[in-house]
Structures are given as structure tokens and as C-alpha cells.
Design a protein around this motif. Structure first.
Motif, short mmCIF file in Angstrom:
data_model
loop_
_atom_site.label_atom_id
_atom_site.label_comp_id
_atom_site.label_asym_id
_atom_site.label_seq_id
_atom_site.Cartn_x
_atom_site.Cartn_y
_atom_site.Cartn_z
N GLU A 17 1.12 -1.31 -0.02
CA GLU A 17 0.18 0.42 0.46
C GLU A 17 0.70 1.53 -0.08
O GLU A 17 0.75 1.78 -0.96
N LYS A 18 1.68 1.22 0.25
CA LYS A 18 3.15 2.61 0.82
C LYS A 18 3.73 2.67 -0.51
O LYS A 18 3.97 3.69 -1.02
N LEU A 21 0.78 4.27 -2.89
CA LEU A 21 0.56 5.27 -2.39
C LEU A 21 1.08 6.19 -3.04
O LEU A 21 1.45 7.25 -3.54
N LEU A 51 -7.46 0.01 -4.19
CA LEU A 51 -6.44 1.47 -4.07
C LEU A 51 -7.01 1.65 -5.58
O LEU A 51 -6.70 2.92 -5.80
N GLU A 54 -9.08 4.66 -5.58
CA GLU A 54 -8.81 5.57 -4.49
C GLU A 54 -7.36 6.88 -5.55
O GLU A 54 -7.76 7.96 -5.31
N THR A 130 3.60 7.09 7.33
CA THR A 130 2.28 7.16 7.37
C THR A 130 1.85 7.39 6.09
O THR A 130 3.02 8.20 4.79
N LYS A 131 0.92 7.55 5.52
CA LYS A 131 0.31 7.78 3.98
C LYS A 131 0.07 9.16 3.88
O LYS A 131 0.46 9.61 2.82
N GLN A 132 0.15 10.12 5.00
CA GLN A 132 0.60 11.62 5.21
C GLN A 132 1.60 11.63 4.95
O GLN A 132 2.28 12.72 3.92
N ILE A 135 2.31 11.08 0.44
CA ILE A 135 2.40 12.17 0.24
C ILE A 135 2.87 13.62 0.01
O ILE A 135 2.46 14.57 -0.70
#
Length: 271
Positions: A17-18, A21, A51, A54, A130-132, A135
Motif C-alpha cells: 500500500e505504501k 501510494l 486502491l 482511490e 504513514t500515508k500522509q 503524500i
């Protein structure tokens, strides 16, 4: 589609997932993601399906049944599934910086393949991202990494190099510009002509052996180690064994000695 980005995975949803992203925030957008899945459980498919809804980058999921470590085979299947003429290869545990695809696109040239590297993170920092953080690109900010426990070292210069300094570092690095499975790219036609990855090889140098056959074919390589940046998330390697390393080393020796270009067991075995 200008570019296909190919990377492998196996039962590693948190890291996968990372990585996805990381590709969702790329500055260059005309590419597809092809996930070469070497027999993962249903949870991986569930994650990919979520995903897809998303992010706005196309995701292709190429799966094969679990038969031990068969990364070479699933990568060859992913090559066949790709839509683009130019292919970037990385791993399902490497988060790309936001300019990763753009760098590969800018440096690509007929008659060459590109050779990059990675920056290996310890497990605690790998978990902390983290996701943030992806990003906002915190995981490529040296101050953020130091605040989260990254020790000082020369390799940290990767996060500071840009423009002329990255070109100089690419030129002076003693590291060979070999095909590195976590960060390399080339033309699809070249990979097909050498019959892709050698499916006799499990873990241990199968990416380098591919590059050696590309050299035998007459290609040259470009070093982009300090330009195309990705961070490698830590993990266990239960698939490593000495017998496989010896077998793979013998195959590589034969490839170099006899100037092998086309592997006998490769892409064509999947047609």
C-alpha cells in the motif's frame, strides 16, 4: 500509455500500500502500474481493488499460484501484460520519490538501460511512515528521517543531491551501472529480445544476469543512482539459501563467459 511500472509482491499488504501510494503522487502521470504477484493471499487482491478506486493511475494485477519463490516467472508475465514501450522495474517494498518516474522518463534513450539504487530504511522507520508522510514526501526529507532515528552517514547525501550535484555523484560513484531489480528501466523490445528474466533462477542475482545479457546484446547503461530515489522498507528474507545462490552464480558465470544473449527459459515459456 508511455510507461509501465512493474514491481513484484508477495503477502506484504502493508508495504504494498505504501509503494502504490508513492506512485499515486508522481509528477509524471502517463504510466500504468503492473503488480507482479507471486502467489499472494486474497488480502492482497482486496487491497489492490480498494486502491484502484482511490487513485487515478491504472493498476494491473498479474497473479500466479504460490509455488515458492518464482519472481522471474511473474516478472516475465508482467512484461507480457504491459501496454507501454518503456518499462520501469522496482520492488513492492520500495517507495518512490515523487519525481521517480519523471527521472526515468527524462533519462531514457535507445540503446541504453538505466541503473538506479535504493536507500534502505530500518524497520522502525519503515513502520513509522504513514500515508500522509508519503503524500507530503516526509519520508524523503532528511530532517524528518533523522528525527525518526536515522543515523548519520555518507549515504544520506542521496536525499540532498539534485541537479548538477546528482549528475556529479552519478558520474563518480564506484558502483557499477548494472540492472538492479529495485530501480532500473529499459525498452520492452530489448527485454523481449533477450527473452526476459531467466526462470531457472530464484532469489540471488537474477536481475544482474538480465543486465549482463543486455550488455551482451550490445546495450550500454546509464547511472541514475543519485537521481531516481526510492526508500527500501525493511523485511525478512526467508527465501534466501546458499544452494540457490550457488546455482545462480553458475548461471551468471555461463552468461558472461559464453556471451549469452537470450535465456532458454524466459518470456517465451509463458506464451
Amino acid at each position: 500509455m508511455e510507461i509501465s511500472v512493474i514491481f513484484s509482491t508477495y503477502n506484504s499488504e502493508e508495504w504494498l500500500e505504501k509503494v502504490i501510494l508513492g506512485f499515486s503522487v508522481q509528477t509524471y502521470r502517463d504510466f500504468e502500474i503492473i503488480i507482479a504477484d507471486d502467489g499472494s493471499r486474497d488480502a492482497t487482491k482486496t487491497l489492490i481493488d480498494r486502491l484502484r478506486k482511490e487513485i487515478d493511475i491504472p493498476i494491473v494485477h498479474v497473479w500466479q499460484e504460490d509455488n515458492g519463490f518464482q519472481k522471474s516467472q511473474i516478472l516475465n508475465k508482467a512484461i507480457l501484460a504491459s501496454q507501454a514501450d518503456y518499462l520501469i522495474f522496482t520492488d513492492g517494498d520500495c517507495i518512490p520519490r515523487k519525481d521517480f518516474v519523471a527521472v526515468h522518463n527524462n533519462f531514457r534513450e535507445k540503446g541504453y538501460f538505466l541503473s538506479g539504487g535504493y536507500f534502505k530504511l530500518p524497520m522502525d522507520i519503515s513502520k513509522a511512515i504513514t500515508k500522509q508522510d508519503i503524500i507530503e514526501q516526509n519520508c524523503f526529507d532528511l530532517n524528518w528521517l533523522k528525527a525518526n532515528g536515522l543515523p548519520a552517514g555518507f549515504k544520506n547525501v542521496k536525499f540532498l543531491a539534485s541537479g548538477l550535484s546528482s549528475k556529479i555523484l552519478n558520474f563518480i560513484t564506484p558502483t557499477n551501472a548494472s540492472w538492479n531489480g529495485h530501480n532500473s528501466s529499459g525498452w520492452k523490445q530489448d527485454l523481449i529480445e533477450v527473452n526476459g528474466f531467466n526462470q531457472e533462477m530464484q532469489y540471488g542475482g537474477q536481475d544482474r544476469e538480465l543486465g549482463e545479457r543486455l550488455f551482451n546484446k550490445g546495450l550500454k547503461s546509464k547511472q541514475i543512482r543519485y537521481s531516481a530515489i526510492c526508500v527500501h522498507l525493511d523485511h525478512k528474507r526467508g527465501y534466501v539459501n546458499q544452494e540457490t545462490w550457488k546455482k545462480n552464480y553458475a548461471i551468471r558465470e555461463n552468461t558472461r563467459k559464453n556471451k549469452v544473449i537470450k535465456t532458454p527459459i524466459g518470456i517465451e515459456s509463458n506464451l
